[in-house]
Design a protein around this motif. Structure first.
Motif, PDB file in Angstrom:
ATOM      1  N   GLY A 161      57.435  46.107  79.013  1.00 59.33           N
ATOM      2  CA  GLY A 161      57.923  46.191  77.640  1.00 59.33           C
ATOM      3  C   GLY A 161      56.823  45.928  76.628  1.00 59.33           C
ATOM      4  N   LEU A 162      55.966  44.967  76.927  1.00 56.10           N
ATOM      5  CA  LEU A 162      54.837  44.648  76.054  1.00 56.10           C
ATOM      6  C   LEU A 162      53.877  45.824  75.977  1.00 56.10           C
ATOM      7  N   TRP A 163      53.600  46.439  77.135  1.00 57.66           N
ATOM      8  CA  TRP A 163      52.702  47.599  77.177  1.00 57.66           C
ATOM      9  C   TRP A 163      53.261  48.743  76.339  1.00 57.66           C
ATOM     10  N   LYS A 164      54.575  48.999  76.474  1.00 57.66           N
ATOM     11  CA  LYS A 164      55.200  50.084  75.713  1.00 57.66           C
ATOM     12  C   LYS A 164      55.156  49.804  74.210  1.00 57.66           C
ATOM     13  N   ARG A 165      55.407  48.544  73.830  1.00 51.89           N
ATOM     14  CA  ARG A 165      55.355  48.195  72.409  1.00 51.89           C
ATOM     15  C   ARG A 165      53.933  48.354  71.868  1.00 51.89           C
ATOM     16  N   SER A 166      52.959  47.933  72.661  1.00 53.98           N
ATOM     17  CA  SER A 166      51.554  48.075  72.244  1.00 53.98           C
ATOM     18  C   SER A 166      51.186  49.543  72.092  1.00 53.98           C
ATOM     19  N   ARG A 167      51.620  50.349  73.043  1.00 56.97           N
ATOM     20  CA  ARG A 167      51.327  51.782  72.995  1.00 56.97           C
ATOM     21  C   ARG A 167      51.961  52.422  71.760  1.00 56.97           C
ATOM     22  N   ARG A 168      53.214  52.063  71.472  1.00 55.97           N
ATOM     23  CA  ARG A 168      53.893  52.601  70.278  1.00 55.97           C
ATOM     24  C   ARG A 168      53.168  52.185  69.005  1.00 55.97           C
ATOM     25  N   ALA A 169      52.683  50.940  68.976  1.00 56.82           N
ATOM     26  CA  ALA A 169      51.975  50.447  67.784  1.00 56.82           C
ATOM     27  C   ALA A 169      50.673  51.215  67.574  1.00 56.82           C
ATOM     28  N   VAL A 170      49.931  51.470  68.651  1.00 51.59           N
ATOM     29  CA  VAL A 170      48.677  52.219  68.537  1.00 51.59           C
ATOM     30  C   VAL A 170      48.973  53.665  68.119  1.00 51.59           C
ATOM     31  N   TYR A 171      49.985  54.255  68.725  1.00 48.70           N
ATOM     32  CA  TYR A 171      50.394  55.624  68.390  1.00 48.70           C
ATOM     33  C   TYR A 171      50.722  55.717  66.896  1.00 48.70           C
ATOM     34  N   ALA A 172      51.512  54.754  66.411  1.00 46.96           N
ATOM     35  CA  ALA A 172      51.899  54.744  64.999  1.00 46.96           C
ATOM     36  C   ALA A 172      50.686  54.560  64.090  1.00 46.96           C
ATOM     37  N   GLU A 173      49.738  53.719  64.495  1.00 51.93           N
ATOM     38  CA  GLU A 173      48.545  53.489  63.677  1.00 51.93           C
ATOM     39  C   GLU A 173      47.660  54.731  63.622  1.00 51.93           C
ATOM     40  N   ILE A 174      47.468  55.391  64.747  1.00 59.02           N
ATOM     41  CA  ILE A 174      46.670  56.628  64.765  1.00 59.02           C
ATOM     42  C   ILE A 174      47.341  57.670  63.867  1.00 59.02           C
ATOM     43  N   THR A 175      48.656  57.788  63.991  1.00 60.17           N
ATOM     44  CA  THR A 175      49.403  58.758  63.181  1.00 60.17           C
ATOM     45  C   THR A 175      49.245  58.447  61.703  1.00 60.17           C
ATOM     46  N   ARG A 176      49.394  57.182  61.323  1.00 55.77           N
ATOM     47  CA  ARG A 176      49.275  56.782  59.923  1.00 55.77           C
ATOM     48  C   ARG A 176      47.891  57.117  59.370  1.00 55.77           C
ATOM     49  N   VAL A 177      46.853  56.722  60.118  1.00 54.27           N
ATOM     50  CA  VAL A 177      45.469  56.972  59.689  1.00 54.27           C
ATOM     51  C   VAL A 177      45.218  58.469  59.559  1.00 54.27           C
ATOM     52  N   ALA A 178      45.635  59.223  60.558  1.00 56.04           N
ATOM     53  CA  ALA A 178      45.402  60.670  60.551  1.00 56.04           C
ATOM     54  C   ALA A 178      46.116  61.344  59.384  1.00 56.04           C
ATOM     55  N   MET A 179      47.375  60.971  59.151  1.00 53.29           N
ATOM     56  CA  MET A 179      48.123  61.600  58.062  1.00 53.29           C
ATOM     57  C   MET A 179      47.495  61.293  56.709  1.00 53.29           C
ATOM     58  N   GLU A 180      46.988  60.074  56.543  1.00 56.15           N
ATOM     59  CA  GLU A 180      46.290  59.741  55.294  1.00 56.15           C
ATOM     60  C   GLU A 180      45.055  60.630  55.120  1.00 56.15           C
ATOM     61  N   LEU A 181      44.302  60.811  56.198  1.00 53.10           N
ATOM     62  CA  LEU A 181      43.116  61.675  56.129  1.00 53.10           C
ATOM     63  C   LEU A 181      43.508  63.126  55.859  1.00 53.10           C
ATOM     64  N   PHE A 182      44.532  63.609  56.550  1.00 52.26           N
ATOM     65  CA  PHE A 182      44.974  64.995  56.362  1.00 52.26           C
ATOM     66  C   PHE A 182      45.392  65.229  54.914  1.00 52.26           C
ATOM     67  N   LEU A 183      46.169  64.313  54.364  1.00 53.87           N
ATOM     68  CA  LEU A 183      46.677  64.489  53.009  1.00 53.87           C
ATOM     69  C   LEU A 183      45.580  64.315  51.972  1.00 53.87           C
ATOM     70  N   ASP A 184      44.581  63.492  52.291  1.00 46.01           N
ATOM     71  CA  ASP A 184      43.489  63.235  51.358  1.00 46.01           C
ATOM     72  C   ASP A 184      42.462  64.358  51.336  1.00 46.01           C
ATOM     73  N   GLN A 185      42.086  64.862  52.514  1.00 47.79           N
ATOM     74  CA  GLN A 185      40.991  65.836  52.551  1.00 47.79           C
ATOM     75  C   GLN A 185      41.347  67.171  53.200  1.00 47.79           C
ATOM     76  N   GLY A 186      42.573  67.302  53.702  1.00 49.88           N
ATOM     77  CA  GLY A 186      43.000  68.555  54.320  1.00 49.88           C
ATOM     78  C   GLY A 186      42.987  68.469  55.833  1.00 49.88           C
ATOM     79  N   PHE A 187      43.910  69.194  56.442  1.00 49.98           N
ATOM     80  CA  PHE A 187      44.045  69.160  57.899  1.00 49.98           C
ATOM     81  C   PHE A 187      42.805  69.708  58.594  1.00 49.98           C
ATOM     82  N   GLU A 188      42.388  70.898  58.194  1.00 52.66           N
ATOM     83  CA  GLU A 188      41.276  71.547  58.884  1.00 52.66           C
ATOM     84  C   GLU A 188      39.951  70.834  58.647  1.00 52.66           C
ATOM     85  N   GLU A 189      39.833  70.130  57.531  1.00 56.97           N
ATOM     86  CA  GLU A 189      38.588  69.423  57.220  1.00 56.97           C
ATOM     87  C   GLU A 189      38.481  68.084  57.947  1.00 56.97           C
TER      88      GLU A 189
END
Length: 197
Positions: free
Chosen positions: A6-34
């Motif tokens: 359960g701890l491993w799954k929660r950690s994995r979900r947290a990392v997944y969510a953080e990568i998604t958050r960071v990526a979406m901020e970058l995509f919206l700021d500078q564009g997906f392809e860039e």
């Protein structure tokens, strides 16, 4: 005894969510392809190799939930009584899933998707997976054997319903989210179901 799994799954979900958050901020700021995978990994504080443990492609960050939404649509469709006609059942199921998504976020993602060819192609690919999940129930509603792939009716209805959703989404994005997406979808469906069109 601690629940390591359960701890491993929660950690994995947290990392997944953080990568998604960071990526979406970058995509919206500078564009997906860039935005590059290396940039996403670096900003998220992970290695490129770690990135690929969570996502197969950059497109999956934006559209990863689309597959899950297909499963949710299937579950919603299966919960609707078989007495409800196919088109109405599909509309009801699709909107149950839509109500779970923040509209402002959905608009930003939709703008990115419709404006980026690689995301658009990936979106179509994921919608084809939705079709596979929804067709058996529509066959039942039509009184056909859910395992009989020889009758095109259910496949045609589901494919058309998904295409109508896509068309409504495009129009919704062009109008900057000001129109009612559900109403656009209903009008798109009515246009293909009306006699003479």
């Amino acid at each position: 005894m601690p629940d390591d799994d359960g701890l491993w799954k929660r950690s994995r979900r947290a990392v997944y969510a953080e990568i998604t958050r960071v990526a979406m901020e970058l995509f919206l700021d500078q564009g997906f392809e860039e935005t590059t995978i290396d940039q996403i990994a670096s900003t998220a504080g992970i290695s490129r190799r770690s990135f690929f443990r969570y996502f197969g492609t950059k497109e999956d960050i934006v559209l990863g939930d689309l597959v899950d939404q297909g499963s949710l649509a299937r579950e919603a469709l299966e919960a609707i009584p078989l007495s409800v006609p196919p088109w109405q059942a599909l509309q009801d199921a699709l909107w149950q899933v839509d109500q779970r998504t923040d509209q402002a976020v959905m608009l930003e993602v939709a703008k990115m998707m419709y404006g980026t060819p690689s995301l658009r192609a990936r979106s179509i690919e994921k919608h084809l997976r939705w079709q596979e999940q929804l067709v058996p129930n529509i066959r039942l509603r039509l009184g056909a054997d859910p395992g009989d792939a020889s009758d095109p009716a259910a496949d045609a209805i589901v494919a058309t319903a998904i295409t109508c959703l896509d068309v409504a989404g495009q129009i919704w994005v062009r109008g900057d989210g000001k129109d009612d997406l559900k109403e656009l979808y209903r009008r798109a469906v009515d246009s293909v179901r009306s006699p003479g069109t």
